[in-house]
Design a protein around this motif. Sequence first.
Motif, mmCIF file in Angstrom:
data_model
loop_
_atom_site.group_PDB
_atom_site.id
_atom_site.type_symbol
_atom_site.label_atom_id
_atom_site.label_comp_id
_atom_site.label_asym_id
_atom_site.label_seq_id
_atom_site.Cartn_x
_atom_site.Cartn_y
_atom_site.Cartn_z
ATOM 1 N N ALA A 9 0.610 -1.048 0.400
ATOM 2 C CA ALA A 9 -0.097 -0.305 0.327
ATOM 3 C C ALA A 9 0.850 0.905 0.044
ATOM 4 N N ALA A 10 2.146 1.056 1.159
ATOM 5 C CA ALA A 10 2.758 2.703 0.910
ATOM 6 C C ALA A 10 3.586 2.609 -0.206
ATOM 7 N N ALA A 11 3.874 1.758 -1.661
ATOM 8 C CA ALA A 11 4.078 2.016 -2.446
ATOM 9 C C ALA A 11 3.505 2.364 -3.722
ATOM 10 N N THR A 12 2.555 2.013 -4.167
ATOM 11 C CA THR A 12 1.537 2.219 -4.178
ATOM 12 C C THR A 12 0.612 3.722 -4.114
ATOM 13 N N ARG A 13 0.321 3.726 -2.606
ATOM 14 C CA ARG A 13 0.227 5.292 -2.358
ATOM 15 C C ARG A 13 1.344 6.742 -3.050
ATOM 16 N N ALA A 14 2.603 6.039 -2.501
ATOM 17 C CA ALA A 14 3.720 6.868 -3.154
ATOM 18 C C ALA A 14 4.042 7.353 -5.139
ATOM 19 N N CYS A 15 3.405 5.938 -5.836
ATOM 20 C CA CYS A 15 3.556 6.272 -7.118
ATOM 21 C C CYS A 15 2.303 7.002 -7.377
ATOM 22 N N MET A 16 1.146 6.467 -6.335
ATOM 23 C CA MET A 16 0.022 8.159 -6.834
ATOM 24 C C MET A 16 0.227 9.506 -6.189
ATOM 25 N N ARG A 17 0.708 9.441 -5.579
ATOM 26 C CA ARG A 17 1.340 11.258 -4.867
ATOM 27 C C ARG A 17 1.652 11.030 -6.048
ATOM 28 N N ARG A 18 3.346 10.899 -6.761
ATOM 29 C CA ARG A 18 3.666 11.257 -7.872
ATOM 30 C C ARG A 18 2.895 11.435 -8.909
ATOM 31 N N ARG A 19 2.562 10.193 -8.808
ATOM 32 C CA ARG A 19 1.169 10.323 -10.980
ATOM 33 C C ARG A 19 0.274 11.417 -10.898
ATOM 34 N N PHE A 20 0.054 11.625 -9.681
ATOM 35 C CA PHE A 20 -0.931 13.236 -9.442
ATOM 36 C C PHE A 20 -0.660 13.846 -8.252
ATOM 37 N N PRO A 21 0.036 14.638 -8.151
ATOM 38 C CA PRO A 21 0.861 15.268 -7.117
ATOM 39 C C PRO A 21 -0.844 16.624 -7.029
ATOM 40 N N ARG A 22 -0.949 16.880 -8.002
ATOM 41 C CA ARG A 22 -2.092 18.226 -7.396
ATOM 42 C C ARG A 22 -3.464 17.319 -6.916
ATOM 43 N N LEU A 23 -4.055 16.385 -6.746
ATOM 44 C CA LEU A 23 -5.082 16.030 -6.776
ATOM 45 C C LEU A 23 -4.936 15.417 -5.506
ATOM 46 N N PRO A 24 -5.900 15.776 -3.888
ATOM 47 C CA PRO A 24 -5.751 15.439 -3.239
ATOM 48 C C PRO A 24 -6.043 13.513 -2.459
ATOM 49 N N GLU A 25 -5.340 13.769 -2.112
ATOM 50 C CA GLU A 25 -6.093 11.536 -1.843
ATOM 51 C C GLU A 25 -7.571 12.461 -0.129
ATOM 52 N N CYS A 26 -8.522 11.892 -0.971
ATOM 53 C CA CYS A 26 -9.257 11.878 0.252
ATOM 54 C C CYS A 26 -10.910 10.176 -0.661
ATOM 55 N N ALA A 27 -11.450 9.838 -0.176
ATOM 56 C CA ALA A 27 -12.113 8.590 0.285
ATOM 57 C C ALA A 27 -12.757 9.147 -1.376
ATOM 58 N N ALA A 28 -13.498 8.302 -2.825
ATOM 59 C CA ALA A 28 -14.083 8.028 -3.367
ATOM 60 C C ALA A 28 -16.199 8.683 -3.737
ATOM 61 N N PRO A 29 -15.697 9.396 -4.491
ATOM 62 C CA PRO A 29 -17.270 9.418 -4.489
ATOM 63 C C PRO A 29 -18.265 8.662 -5.120
ATOM 64 N N ALA A 30 -18.839 8.502 -4.905
ATOM 65 C CA ALA A 30 -19.973 6.961 -5.258
ATOM 66 C C ALA A 30 -19.777 6.447 -6.965
ATOM 67 N N ARG A 31 -19.954 7.800 -7.713
ATOM 68 C CA ARG A 31 -19.571 7.174 -9.182
ATOM 69 C C ARG A 31 -18.442 6.449 -9.489
ATOM 70 N N VAL A 32 -17.144 6.798 -8.621
ATOM 71 C CA VAL A 32 -15.976 6.248 -8.182
ATOM 72 C C VAL A 32 -16.059 4.814 -8.042
ATOM 73 N N ALA A 33 -16.432 5.289 -6.643
ATOM 74 C CA ALA A 33 -16.561 3.752 -5.247
ATOM 75 C C ALA A 33 -17.106 2.775 -6.291
ATOM 76 N N ALA A 34 -18.291 3.228 -7.673
ATOM 77 C CA ALA A 34 -19.345 2.184 -8.094
ATOM 78 C C ALA A 34 -18.092 1.286 -9.320
ATOM 79 N N ILE A 35 -17.200 2.260 -9.601
ATOM 80 C CA ILE A 35 -15.964 1.476 -11.094
ATOM 81 C C ILE A 35 -14.780 0.579 -9.769
ATOM 82 N N VAL A 36 -15.038 1.274 -8.946
ATOM 83 C CA VAL A 36 -13.881 0.289 -7.843
ATOM 84 C C VAL A 36 -14.640 -1.051 -7.598
ATOM 85 N N ALA A 37 -15.570 -0.833 -7.418
ATOM 86 C CA ALA A 37 -16.220 -2.246 -7.465
ATOM 87 C C ALA A 37 -16.335 -2.688 -7.815
ATOM 88 N N ARG A 38 -16.135 -2.600 -9.600
ATOM 89 C CA ARG A 38 -16.474 -3.889 -10.397
ATOM 90 C C ARG A 38 -15.241 -3.693 -10.600
#
Length: 179
Positions: free
Chosen positions: A34-63
């Motif tokens: 998880a730490a390595a994946t989180r670090a990768c996401m921070r590098r890839r998306f430095p301008r986006l916050p880490e936060c809970a997924a909204p319902a439309r994204v949570a539905a994709i996550v479930a898929r």
Amino acid sequence: MDSGWCLFDTAIGPCGIAWGEQALVGVQLPEGSAAATRACMRRRFPRLPECAAPARVAAIVARVQRWLEGGHDAMLDVALDMSAVPEFHQRVYQVTRAIAPGHTLSYGEVAARIGEPGAARAVGQALGRNPFAPIVPCHRVLAARTGAGGFSADGGVATKLRLLEIERAQLGSEPGLFD
């Protein structure tokens, strides 16, 4: 703000997903922890916050979670923001997304389908930069006559073969190839 990214657990490890107001801007296969994946996401998306997924994204996550447990879902309806993706890569990703779960094409076949016969290496390079794996299922593209080919996700070809195994891809008549 209706953009951000988050991690989510899957059968193969912690994945990441990033979204904007209209579409996904990236998906990340596990990076070993998880730490390595989180670090990768921070590098890839430095301008986006880490936060809970909204319902439309949570539905994709479930898929994605169900798919990585063996469910078949081509996810063709999932909107992807390709505004930062080169046009050649977009064409490669369009063909790759059309490969049904459990089926494969070779790099050369993808090149031919985008009207660029002889561009198999360029197809491989585009897939190596795929910002949407596994929704753009680059694991379904294999090297002709030589087996699986490469895979840029953590674990390399072993991860590619594991994804194909999850989809129950069948071995073809030639050694090292899948149908």
